[in-house]
Design a protein around this motif. Structure first.
Motif, short mmCIF file in Angstrom:
data_model
loop_
_atom_site.label_atom_id
_atom_site.label_comp_id
_atom_site.label_asym_id
_atom_site.label_seq_id
_atom_site.Cartn_x
_atom_site.Cartn_y
_atom_site.Cartn_z
N PRO A 186 -5.40 0.06 -0.32
CA PRO A 186 -5.10 -0.78 0.65
C PRO A 186 -5.26 -2.21 0.47
O PRO A 186 -4.98 -3.01 1.09
CB PRO A 186 -6.42 -0.18 1.52
CG PRO A 186 -7.38 0.64 0.75
CD PRO A 186 -6.53 1.06 -0.24
N THR A 187 -5.87 -2.64 -0.77
CA THR A 187 -5.96 -3.96 -1.22
C THR A 187 -4.65 -4.61 -1.77
O THR A 187 -4.69 -5.79 -1.89
CB THR A 187 -7.08 -4.18 -2.47
OG1 THR A 187 -6.75 -3.62 -3.33
CG2 THR A 187 -8.58 -4.08 -1.56
N GLY A 188 -3.57 -3.71 -1.90
CA GLY A 188 -2.43 -4.15 -2.62
C GLY A 188 -2.73 -4.23 -3.98
O GLY A 188 -1.86 -4.90 -4.58
N ALA A 189 -3.85 -3.93 -4.59
CA ALA A 189 -4.24 -4.13 -5.94
C ALA A 189 -4.20 -5.70 -6.38
O ALA A 189 -3.93 -5.87 -7.62
CB ALA A 189 -3.46 -3.16 -6.67
N LEU A 190 -4.44 -6.32 -5.53
CA LEU A 190 -4.30 -7.87 -5.55
C LEU A 190 -5.32 -8.41 -4.70
O LEU A 190 -5.30 -8.45 -3.52
CB LEU A 190 -2.95 -8.37 -5.61
CG LEU A 190 -2.63 -9.90 -5.46
CD1 LEU A 190 -2.68 -10.40 -6.82
CD2 LEU A 190 -1.28 -10.34 -4.78
N SER B 242 -6.59 -5.25 3.88
CA SER B 242 -5.95 -6.10 2.74
C SER B 242 -5.95 -7.62 3.03
O SER B 242 -6.11 -7.92 4.25
CB SER B 242 -4.49 -5.54 2.26
OG SER B 242 -3.53 -5.77 3.30
N GLN B 243 -5.58 -8.08 2.21
CA GLN B 243 -5.29 -9.39 2.11
C GLN B 243 -3.66 -10.28 2.42
O GLN B 243 -3.61 -11.04 2.31
CB GLN B 243 -6.00 -10.34 1.14
CG GLN B 243 -7.50 -10.09 0.75
CD GLN B 243 -8.04 -10.75 -0.34
OE1 GLN B 243 -7.27 -10.84 -1.28
NE2 GLN B 243 -9.30 -10.96 -0.46
N THR B 244 -3.06 -9.10 2.93
CA THR B 244 -1.65 -9.36 3.07
C THR B 244 -1.45 -10.04 4.30
O THR B 244 -1.72 -9.78 5.41
CB THR B 244 -0.74 -8.27 3.32
OG1 THR B 244 -1.39 -7.26 1.98
CG2 THR B 244 0.42 -8.31 3.05
N ALA B 245 -0.57 -11.24 4.36
CA ALA B 245 -0.12 -11.94 5.61
C ALA B 245 1.04 -11.52 6.41
O ALA B 245 2.24 -11.62 6.09
CB ALA B 245 0.07 -13.37 4.89
N VAL B 246 0.68 -10.32 7.07
CA VAL B 246 1.72 -9.67 7.89
C VAL B 246 1.25 -9.93 9.32
O VAL B 246 0.33 -10.56 9.80
CB VAL B 246 1.46 -8.12 7.42
CG1 VAL B 246 2.10 -7.70 5.88
CG2 VAL B 246 0.25 -7.53 8.06
N ARG B 247 2.30 -9.67 9.91
CA ARG B 247 2.08 -9.40 11.48
C ARG B 247 0.84 -9.01 11.92
O ARG B 247 0.41 -7.93 11.66
CB ARG B 247 3.32 -9.02 12.53
CG ARG B 247 3.25 -9.25 13.73
CD ARG B 247 4.54 -8.27 14.57
NE ARG B 247 4.21 -8.57 16.00
CZ ARG B 247 5.45 -8.17 16.72
NH1 ARG B 247 6.25 -7.57 16.48
NH2 ARG B 247 5.06 -8.40 17.97
N ASP B 248 -0.13 -9.58 12.76
CA ASP B 248 -1.35 -9.30 13.35
C ASP B 248 -2.17 -9.47 12.37
O ASP B 248 -3.51 -8.95 12.89
CB ASP B 248 -1.23 -7.98 14.02
CG ASP B 248 -0.42 -7.62 15.14
OD1 ASP B 248 -0.20 -8.71 15.94
OD2 ASP B 248 0.12 -6.56 15.70
N THR C 142 0.76 -1.07 0.16
CA THR C 142 0.11 -0.17 -0.06
C THR C 142 0.89 1.50 0.09
O THR C 142 1.67 1.35 0.67
CB THR C 142 -0.68 -0.17 1.08
OG1 THR C 142 -1.53 -1.14 1.13
CG2 THR C 142 -1.81 1.35 1.55
N GLY C 143 0.32 2.23 -0.94
CA GLY C 143 1.34 3.43 -1.05
C GLY C 143 2.52 3.54 -2.10
O GLY C 143 2.87 4.44 -2.43
N ASN C 144 2.91 2.06 -2.77
CA ASN C 144 3.61 2.15 -3.85
C ASN C 144 3.08 3.07 -4.92
O ASN C 144 1.82 3.05 -5.21
CB ASN C 144 3.75 0.91 -4.27
CG ASN C 144 4.72 -0.04 -3.64
OD1 ASN C 144 5.28 0.36 -2.46
ND2 ASN C 144 4.86 -1.36 -3.94
N VAL C 145 4.10 3.87 -5.59
CA VAL C 145 3.72 5.04 -6.50
C VAL C 145 4.27 4.53 -7.78
O VAL C 145 5.58 4.16 -7.80
CB VAL C 145 4.11 6.38 -6.26
CG1 VAL C 145 3.81 7.33 -7.29
CG2 VAL C 145 3.51 6.73 -4.88
N TYR C 146 3.36 4.29 -8.77
CA TYR C 146 3.80 4.72 -10.22
C TYR C 146 3.60 5.68 -10.92
O TYR C 146 2.77 6.07 -11.34
CB TYR C 146 3.06 3.13 -11.09
CG TYR C 146 3.25 1.97 -10.36
CD1 TYR C 146 4.17 1.08 -10.65
CD2 TYR C 146 2.43 1.46 -9.20
CE1 TYR C 146 4.40 -0.39 -10.23
CE2 TYR C 146 2.56 0.16 -8.64
CZ TYR C 146 3.33 -0.78 -9.29
OH TYR C 146 3.63 -1.58 -8.81
N PRO C 147 4.94 6.57 -11.25
CA PRO C 147 4.71 7.71 -11.49
C PRO C 147 4.01 7.89 -12.94
O PRO C 147 4.59 7.01 -13.88
CB PRO C 147 6.10 8.20 -11.53
CG PRO C 147 7.02 7.49 -10.49
CD PRO C 147 6.29 6.01 -10.65
#
Length: 306
Positions: A183-187, A215-221, A165-170
């Motif tokens: 927030p979904t990670g576009a995935l 999001s559906q990201t497998a991160v801590r918590d 989340t927040g990655n920029v494609y100029p």
């Protein structure tokens, strides 16, 4: 083809590529005369937010047979701009083979090979902000029946880009503005448990992940929801489901359910129990007891990634 596909539209906000233009004014008195002047004009282009949702239209395990079975999904462009999505589908080794993944042209949930075709180059057409389309995964049973457990996995990814989340494609967004991962990670990923019509009980397991940012990201918590569906062809007695809590996670208290009804975590009068000190490791158990022929029962619980 896309024009015929029934679609729903979700409000997304200001469209990507929209110029936000602003000019200020200054009024003043000089030598008893009202005067005014304007500031320079500033313009900013609304960035494109890359977001997607993919859900299965249905629940529970799917029994595959020698005849093609269609599993429906809904893909929604949560982007505030026009976006296409790269689609992929696969089946883990087991009871089923994936024939194809297609766009359901008329949205009826039924596969018609004459009009429901695979997306060109694996990509959907451009979807307007908030637009949804229907997809169908077509499966058949393996010739030898395979293993009783298999999982269909379907993913959708924004063509422009995905990631944290927040990655920029100029300058990659609509209207020449930036594209920013939402927030979904576009995935988005959906897993569907599969089984066969073989005699005897079948236990099918699936999982879903939800992080604190939605999001559906497998991160801590992040919280994993495990779903276990037991299907019984014949009547049985003494049925019992057991599942260890995976290493790297902790059980979420109060999350254990049977057929949607909550179960207590302790060793008491209801069917469920969480045992933090079992010899084989912490885990949940649910006693089904006597089960009727042709029935099924679903157990769910949650675990948090450490």
């Amino acid at each position: 083809m896309l024009a015929q596909t029934p679609a729903t539209v979700t409000p997304i906000g200001t469209p990507a590529g929209t110029p936000i233009v602003n000019t200020a004014g200054l009024r003043y008195d000089a030598d008893g005369t009202a005067q005014s002047t304007s500031s320079n004009t500033v313009t900013i282009i609304v960035a494109e937010r890359l977001d997607v949702a993919l859900v299965r239209d249905g629940r529970g395990a799917v029994v595959v047979t020698a005849q093609p079975v269609a599993i429906p999904f809904t893909l929604t462009n949560l982007d505030n701009g026009a976006e296409s999505f790269v689609l992929a589908a696969s089946v883990s080794p087991g009871a089923a083979v994936l024939r194809t993944l297609v766009i359901d042209t008329d949205g009826d949930g039924l596969y018609d090979p004459a009009k429901d075709v695979a997306p060109v180059d694996g990509k959907t057409p451009l979807l307007t902000p908030g637009q949804s389309i229907k997809l169908l995964a077509i499966l058949v049973a393996t010739p030898d029946g395979g293993a009783t457990n298999a999982v269909l996995t379907v993913t959708a990814r924004s063509t422009t880009g995905s990631g944290a989340t927040g990655n920029v494609y100029p300058s990659a967004g609509d209207g020449g503005g930036d594209a920013v991962v939402g927030p979904t990670g576009a995935l988005a990923t959906v897993s569907v448990p599969l089984g066969t019509a073989l005699a005897g009980p079948v236990l099918l397991k699936s999982q879903s992940v939800r992080a604190a940012d939605g999001s559906q990201t497998a991160v801590r918590d992040a919280v994993i929801t495990y779903t276990l569906e037991a299907r019984f062809t014949d009547a049985v007695t003494g049925a019992r489901i057991a599942d260890p809590i995976p290493v790297g996670t902790v059980f979420v208290p109060g999350s254990l359910t049977l057929d949607g009804a909550p179960l207590s975590d302790g060793a008491d009068d209801d069917a469920g129990r969480f045992d933090p000190s079992a010899a084989q490791g912490a885990g949940v158990t649910v006693a089904l007891g006597r089960v009727a022929a042709g029935s099924s029962h679903t157990v769910q619980f949650k675990a948090k990634i450490q």
